[in-house]
Design a protein around this motif. Structure first.
Motif: not given
Length: 301
Positions: A256, A260, A266
């Motif tokens: 993640e 990002s 995000r």
């Protein structure tokens, strides 16, 4: 004087405690108010002793002597004399009261110079048993005086069953009396002063230990009777703890972070073998940028 059929005999009885091979059997020495004739006094071993040779009882369970009642007894002694001899035992150069301290105190108020006594050589435990029995027969002991007397008997080697047999009470009666001694200090003082009864005290003892002073306060402030005191239950708010949030494991947390950084927005991945990827955008222009990164714009053009 014949005993009332309503009055049960107590323990081994004073006759058994006082009987000696070398002394006459003494009857009615625990609270009887019959006036003894001179032949009867001689038969029972009654003697006259100077008042100053008789000293206060070492084992007197009764601690409170009501002044008005003593004054009335003193007046009766002035008019009629001492109707019932005191029971004493030798102690040093004098004699110690075993039974009859109330008469002794009233005699001092009346200015009596001589006391009729029965002298017996008794052990400490026998003296205490007799003193307790005398007061119980006269119903003169307060609840704490009774409890402390039982405790003293136990300190002389008796267990609760032995105390019960000695004073003619049920074992549960003795046990309940002894429990009063575990009251909080403030409750003991209230019971001693007559602000609460033994029934109130037992209701306090039925409360959890942390609630006993609260119960005493409720009884005093609200003037509760025993039944109301027994029904006391302290209200407590039930606090439901907030659920503890446990963050589920994030097997793709580092991915993640990497995505990002690469996409400039995000990114959230949920699930493991199955799940979804979420990309956040804050404007139409940012959406178009993300679609371009995913190759959507090239396919359209």
């Amino acid at each position: 004087m014949p005993k009332s059929p309503k009055k049960p005999s107590l323990g081994r009885g004073l006759d058994a405690l006082l009987s000696r091979k070398d002394s006459p059997k003494v009857q009615g020495s625990a609270g009887s108010t019959e006036q003894l004739s001179e032949p009867e006094q001689e038969k029972r071993g009654v003697q006259l002793l100077p008042t100053h040779r008789v000293t206060q009882a070492a084992y007197q369970p009764r601690q409170v002597f009501e002044p008005t009642a003593l004054a009335e007894l003193a007046q009766s002694i002035r008019e009629k004399g001492i109707l019932q001899p005191l029971l004493v035992r030798p102690r040093g150069d004098g004699f110690e009261i075993v039974a009859g301290e109330r008469r002794w105190r009233a005699s001092q108020l009346a200015g009596v110079d001589e006391l009729p006594v029965i002298i017996r050589d008794l052990s400490d435990r026998e003296a205490l048993e007799i003193a307790i029995i005398e007061n119980l027969q006269r119903e003169d002991l307060g609840p704490l005086e009774e409890a402390r007397a039982y405790k003293t008997l136990m300190e002389h080697g008796l267990n609760q069953e032995g105390v019960a047999q000695a004073v003619g009470k049920g074992r549960s009666t003795v046990a309940n009396a002894l429990r009063l001694l575990s009251l909080p200090g403030a409750a003991l003082q209230a019971l001693e002063a007559g602000e609460i009864s033994a029934g109130h005290a037992r209701a306090i003892l039925a409360q959890p230990e942390d609630d006993r002073l609260w119960a005493l306060d409720q009884i005093r402030r609200r003037s509760l009777n025993v039944r109301e005191a027994e029904a006391l239950r302290r209200g407590r708010e039930t606090e439901v703890p907030a659920p503890v949030k446990v963050n589920p494991p994030r097997p793709f947390k580092q991915l993640e972070v990497d995505l990002s950084r690469r996409t400039g927005t995000r990114v959230k991945i949920t699930g493991e073998d199955k799940g979804r990827i979420e990309l956040n955008y804050g404007s139409r222009e940012e959406l178009e940028r993300l679609l371009g990164l995913l190759g959507y714009g090239d396919a359209e053009g």
